[in-house]
Design an enzyme around this catalytic site. Structure first.
Site, short mmCIF file in Angstrom:
data_model
loop_
_atom_site.label_atom_id
_atom_site.label_comp_id
_atom_site.label_asym_id
_atom_site.label_seq_id
_atom_site.Cartn_x
_atom_site.Cartn_y
_atom_site.Cartn_z
N PRO A 74 0.87 -1.35 0.04
CA PRO A 74 0.03 0.01 -0.04
C PRO A 74 0.94 1.33 0.02
O PRO A 74 1.76 1.32 0.66
CB PRO A 74 -0.77 -0.22 1.34
CG PRO A 74 -1.07 -1.74 1.28
CD PRO A 74 0.51 -2.11 1.00
N CYS A 75 0.44 2.40 -0.79
CA CYS A 75 0.99 3.44 -0.99
C CYS A 75 0.60 4.69 -0.31
O CYS A 75 1.38 5.79 -0.24
CB CYS A 75 1.22 3.90 -2.39
SG CYS A 75 -0.28 3.99 -3.30
N GLN A 76 -0.40 4.54 0.44
CA GLN A 76 -1.26 5.70 0.84
C GLN A 76 -0.56 6.41 1.73
O GLN A 76 -0.42 7.77 1.47
CB GLN A 76 -2.38 5.39 1.57
CG GLN A 76 -3.68 4.99 0.74
CD GLN A 76 -3.45 3.41 0.16
OE1 GLN A 76 -2.44 2.69 0.36
NE2 GLN A 76 -4.59 2.82 -0.28
#
Length: 373
Positions: A74-76
């Site tokens: 996940p890049c959030q």
């Protein structure tokens, strides 16, 4: 060649690599809608679900051992558009990716993320990833690849880190083509301006007769800040006060769940309101799900579950640890999605995915360099 896909989403890796003759040994995806897409498109490939609960030892040897581990954690909380929480946020699942590689020790791994991973925690997060993989004996190479140069209509820059066990030269050969690189390539904006000028369709003041006929009002509903289209026919969308600007078209509306940002050929993003643009002669619409699929290089309808068998999908997706309420909720969702698949989860699934042509290029490079070639 066999591969294990982590944080699978709707499986850009499989769409890219199966034509190369590669075989997925397992997926690992926890969100319900992408998991339903996986169950529908790849019914015989197991989805391991929650990555934090997976015992990777059975994939460390024998027929289940993959040659490649691939995934974009996940890049959030790495993204510059987010809260920049770094490894304390969702992006901390990077450690689960490391754990899988550490246990399985594949010959090669591919990790994908946003460029913000470089600067998160002042570079410490990415340094830690490199340090962990180096300690395992992987030779490493990383590069930012932009999907617009691989045949899709969006600017989508992503970091790709490739590791090859005991072979740093192979990792570099996968991501770099030294004989074909130019270091004086003009920027994409300069190239667009050049093409617009050749076509006689540049901005006002450069013979832009078309621009004069395409005056539209650009801004968010109710006033306030909106988007200003600047420079050329494939121009940048930037935040600004509402004003009259010149623009050919903008895809999106205030209820859209997917939009193109950065410029008129910008990155496909998930959620949030897109700028509203309107004018006397032009109506603005939101992106259709099939357009989002095409922007990522997927076949048309890849995320459309309409007409699928909800009971069959339920049998593939239901887990033993689900209680009765969770099972009922899953059944209800699947019946809804298979009757008339809604747009919103399709937007999100596409926006969170990798670009298929980029993954295909990386796969071809991995195959080309196999065995030291």
């Amino acid at each position: 060649m066999r591969y294990l896909s982590l944080f699978s989403g709707i499986e850009a890796a499989s769409v890219a690599w199966e034509p190369l003759g590669w075989e997925p040994v397992a997926f690992c995806e926890v969100d319900a809608f992408p998991s339903a897409v996986l169950a529908h498109r790849w019914p015989d490939v197991p989805n391991l679900g929650d990555i934090t609960k997976v015992d990777w030892s059975e994939y460390a040897r024998g027929k289940r051992k993959p040659d490649v581990v691939v995934g974009g954690s996940p890049c959030q909380s790495f993204s510059v558009a987010g809260n920049r929480e770094g490894l304390a946020g969702e992006s901390g699942l990077m450690f689960e990716y490391i754990r899988a590689v550490q246990c399985i020790m594949p010959g090669c791994f591919v990790w994908e993320n946003v460029p913000g991973a470089f600067t998160s925690e002042d570079g410490e997060a990415f340094r830690q990833l490199l340090s962990e993989m180096d300690a395992l004996g992987y030779g490493l190479a990383w590069r930012v690849l932009d999907a617009q140069f691989f045949g899709v209509a969006q600017r989508r820059e992503r970091v790709f880190l490739v590791g090859c066990l005991g072979d740093p030269r192979r990792a570099a050969r996968i991501l770099f083509e030294p004989d074909g690189l130019r270091w004086d390539t003009p920027s994409s904006r300069e190239k667009r301006q050049e093409l617009a000028a050749r076509a006689g369709r540049g901005p006002a003041g450069e013979g832009g007769a078309v621009a004069k006929t395409l005056q539209v009002r650009c801004g968010c509903e109710g006033g306030g800040k909106g988007a200003l289209v600047q420079d050329d026919m494939s121009a940048t969308l930037s935040t600004s006060q509402t004003q009259t600007v010149f623009a050919p078209v903008c895809l999106g509306d205030d209820n859209a769940k997917a939009a193109c940002d950065v410029d008129m050929c910008g990155a496909l993003k998930v959620g949030g309101s897109a700028p509203i643009m309107g004018g006397a002669a032009y109506e603005v619409r939101r992106l259709m799900p099939v357009e989002c699929e095409r922007l990522q290089g997927f076949p048309d309808g890849h995320t459309d579950l309409t007409g699928a068998d909800p009971d069959a999908l339920f049998e593939r997706m239901a887990r033993e640890d689900m209680d009765e309420a969770e099972r009922k909720k899953l059944r209800t969702r699947l019946r809804k999605w298979c009757k008339a698949c809604p747009d919103t989860p399709r937007y999100k699934a596409c926006g969170n995915s990798m670009a298929v042509p980029v993954m295909r290029w990386i796969g071809e490079r991995i195959a080309m360099t196999e065995g030291g070639r």
